[in-house]
Design a protein around this motif. Structure first.
Motif, PDB file in Angstrom:
ATOM      1  N   PHE A  14       7.218   2.083   8.419  1.00  0.00           N
ATOM      2  CA  PHE A  14       6.153   1.655   7.516  1.00  0.00           C
ATOM      3  C   PHE A  14       6.684   0.931   6.284  1.00  0.00           C
ATOM      4  O   PHE A  14       5.997   0.090   5.710  1.00  0.00           O
ATOM      5  N   THR A  15       7.916   1.227   5.895  1.00  0.00           N
ATOM      6  CA  THR A  15       8.494   0.547   4.725  1.00  0.00           C
ATOM      7  C   THR A  15       8.809  -0.921   5.010  1.00  0.00           C
ATOM      8  O   THR A  15       9.089  -1.679   4.077  1.00  0.00           O
ATOM      9  N   ASP A  16       8.740  -1.335   6.284  1.00  0.00           N
ATOM     10  CA  ASP A  16       8.928  -2.746   6.643  1.00  0.00           C
ATOM     11  C   ASP A  16       7.652  -3.561   6.430  1.00  0.00           C
ATOM     12  O   ASP A  16       7.703  -4.789   6.404  1.00  0.00           O
ATOM     13  N   LEU A  17       6.517  -2.882   6.289  1.00  0.00           N
ATOM     14  CA  LEU A  17       5.241  -3.578   6.115  1.00  0.00           C
ATOM     15  C   LEU A  17       5.162  -4.221   4.733  1.00  0.00           C
ATOM     16  O   LEU A  17       5.437  -3.563   3.720  1.00  0.00           O
ATOM     17  N   ILE A  18       4.758  -5.473   4.683  1.00  0.00           N
ATOM     18  CA  ILE A  18       4.595  -6.161   3.396  1.00  0.00           C
ATOM     19  C   ILE A  18       3.573  -5.433   2.535  1.00  0.00           C
ATOM     20  O   ILE A  18       3.772  -5.257   1.335  1.00  0.00           O
ATOM     21  N   VAL A  19       2.480  -4.974   3.147  1.00  0.00           N
ATOM     22  CA  VAL A  19       1.450  -4.286   2.377  1.00  0.00           C
ATOM     23  C   VAL A  19       1.996  -3.000   1.762  1.00  0.00           C
ATOM     24  O   VAL A  19       1.634  -2.641   0.644  1.00  0.00           O
ATOM     25  N   TYR A  20       2.873  -2.315   2.463  1.00  0.00           N
ATOM     26  CA  TYR A  20       3.476  -1.108   1.880  1.00  0.00           C
ATOM     27  C   TYR A  20       4.330  -1.482   0.672  1.00  0.00           C
ATOM     28  O   TYR A  20       4.270  -0.835  -0.376  1.00  0.00           O
ATOM     29  N   LYS A  21       5.126  -2.524   0.805  1.00  0.00           N
ATOM     30  CA  LYS A  21       5.997  -2.956  -0.296  1.00  0.00           C
ATOM     31  C   LYS A  21       5.176  -3.339  -1.525  1.00  0.00           C
ATOM     32  O   LYS A  21       5.523  -2.965  -2.651  1.00  0.00           O
ATOM     33  N   LYS A  22       4.092  -4.074  -1.317  1.00  0.00           N
ATOM     34  CA  LYS A  22       3.223  -4.485  -2.425  1.00  0.00           C
ATOM     35  C   LYS A  22       2.546  -3.273  -3.056  1.00  0.00           C
ATOM     36  O   LYS A  22       2.435  -3.169  -4.275  1.00  0.00           O
ATOM     37  N   ALA A  23       2.079  -2.345  -2.235  1.00  0.00           N
ATOM     38  CA  ALA A  23       1.433  -1.138  -2.741  1.00  0.00           C
ATOM     39  C   ALA A  23       2.428  -0.268  -3.499  1.00  0.00           C
ATOM     40  O   ALA A  23       2.083   0.343  -4.516  1.00  0.00           O
ATOM     41  N   HIS A  24       3.660  -0.225  -3.022  1.00  0.00           N
ATOM     42  CA  HIS A  24       4.700   0.546  -3.706  1.00  0.00           C
ATOM     43  C   HIS A  24       4.954  -0.021  -5.110  1.00  0.00           C
ATOM     44  O   HIS A  24       5.104   0.744  -6.075  1.00  0.00           O
ATOM     45  N   GLU A  25       4.974  -1.339  -5.233  1.00  0.00           N
ATOM     46  CA  GLU A  25       5.112  -1.974  -6.554  1.00  0.00           C
ATOM     47  C   GLU A  25       3.958  -1.559  -7.463  1.00  0.00           C
ATOM     48  O   GLU A  25       4.154  -1.319  -8.659  1.00  0.00           O
ATOM     49  N   MET A  26       2.765  -1.456  -6.897  1.00  0.00           N
ATOM     50  CA  MET A  26       1.585  -1.046  -7.658  1.00  0.00           C
ATOM     51  C   MET A  26       1.726   0.402  -8.143  1.00  0.00           C
ATOM     52  O   MET A  26       1.350   0.722  -9.267  1.00  0.00           O
ATOM     53  N   VAL A  27       2.283   1.268  -7.305  1.00  0.00           N
ATOM     54  CA  VAL A  27       2.521   2.659  -7.706  1.00  0.00           C
ATOM     55  C   VAL A  27       3.493   2.708  -8.881  1.00  0.00           C
ATOM     56  O   VAL A  27       3.242   3.389  -9.887  1.00  0.00           O
ATOM     57  N   LEU A  28       4.593   1.990  -8.767  1.00  0.00           N
ATOM     58  CA  LEU A  28       5.587   1.986  -9.845  1.00  0.00           C
ATOM     59  C   LEU A  28       5.006   1.437 -11.144  1.00  0.00           C
ATOM     60  O   LEU A  28       5.267   1.966 -12.227  1.00  0.00           O
ATOM     61  N   PHE A  29       4.198   0.393 -11.051  1.00  0.00           N
ATOM     62  CA  PHE A  29       3.526  -0.189 -12.212  1.00  0.00           C
ATOM     63  C   PHE A  29       2.603   0.850 -12.858  1.00  0.00           C
ATOM     64  O   PHE A  29       2.588   1.005 -14.083  1.00  0.00           O
ATOM     65  N   THR A  30       1.861   1.576 -12.033  1.00  0.00           N
ATOM     66  CA  THR A  30       0.951   2.608 -12.537  1.00  0.00           C
ATOM     67  C   THR A  30       1.721   3.709 -13.266  1.00  0.00           C
ATOM     68  O   THR A  30       1.347   4.110 -14.377  1.00  0.00           O
ATOM     69  N   TYR A  31       2.794   4.179 -12.671  1.00  0.00           N
ATOM     70  CA  TYR A  31       3.598   5.226 -13.309  1.00  0.00           C
ATOM     71  C   TYR A  31       4.187   4.737 -14.628  1.00  0.00           C
ATOM     72  O   TYR A  31       4.191   5.458 -15.627  1.00  0.00           O
ATOM     73  N   LYS A  32       4.680   3.523 -14.643  1.00  0.00           N
ATOM     74  CA  LYS A  32       5.272   2.963 -15.866  1.00  0.00           C
ATOM     75  C   LYS A  32       4.232   2.897 -16.992  1.00  0.00           C
ATOM     76  O   LYS A  32       4.509   3.329 -18.111  1.00  0.00           O
ATOM     77  N   LEU A  33       3.062   2.377 -16.684  1.00  0.00           N
ATOM     78  CA  LEU A  33       2.037   2.243 -17.724  1.00  0.00           C
ATOM     79  C   LEU A  33       1.521   3.586 -18.208  1.00  0.00           C
ATOM     80  O   LEU A  33       1.296   3.768 -19.406  1.00  0.00           O
ATOM     81  N   THR A  34       1.320   4.524 -17.299  1.00  0.00           N
ATOM     82  CA  THR A  34       0.729   5.805 -17.697  1.00  0.00           C
ATOM     83  C   THR A  34       1.688   6.687 -18.488  1.00  0.00           C
ATOM     84  O   THR A  34       1.246   7.644 -19.121  1.00  0.00           O
ATOM     85  N   LYS A  35       2.978   6.351 -18.493  1.00  0.00           N
ATOM     86  CA  LYS A  35       3.932   7.101 -19.333  1.00  0.00           C
ATOM     87  C   LYS A  35       3.566   7.010 -20.809  1.00  0.00           C
ATOM     88  O   LYS A  35       3.849   7.926 -21.577  1.00  0.00           O
TER      89      LYS A  35
END
Length: 128
Positions: A14-35
């Motif tokens: 699943f980590t090969d999926l482009i959509v997973y990679k894009k969604a993972h970036e969104m998760v990291l962005f969310t964690y960074k902002l909510t800090k």
């Protein structure tokens, strides 16, 4: 494309999926902002936003692991719903002054791309 290159390009995880990679970036962005959110939001809005963000990638992964098209589509649809849920929480965060308008715009660009890719996956792969 020869057989060797075709085998290398196949999606094996699943980590090969482009959509997973894009969604993972969104998760990291969310964690960074909510800090930087206020302490009183730690167990309220921050927790909910992080759960929604993680739900997106988790359901992509679970959908990938399912064997039937119907099951896959269900999990991709849940993932898409979590993106919309997260967008609602980002709008609230902006209105409360926790994030800037430009941070909201950055998130919306990421979320639109994830929604677009998930929609394409569900239409092309499972509507046959």
């Amino acid at each position: 494309m020869d057989k060797e290159n075709y085998e290398k390009s196949k999606i094996k995880h699943f980590t090969d999926l482009i959509v997973y990679k894009k969604a993972h970036e969104m998760v990291l962005f969310t964690y960074k902002l909510t800090k930087a959110f206020p302490q009183e939001e730690r167990y309220a809005l921050v927790d909910q936003m992080r759960r929604s963000a993680v739900s997106v990638t988790s359901n992509i992964a679970e959908g990938f692991g399912r064997s039937t098209g119907k099951d896959k589509k269900q999990f991709y649809a849940i993932s898409q719903g979590s993106v919309y849920e997260l967008e609602s929480q980002f709008l609230i965060s902006k209105d409360l002054g926790y994030i800037s308008p430009s941070e909201l715009i950055n998130f919306q660009a990421m979320s639109s791309e994830v929604i677009r890719i998930l929609s394409g996956i569900m239409k092309s792969a499972f509507s046959r």
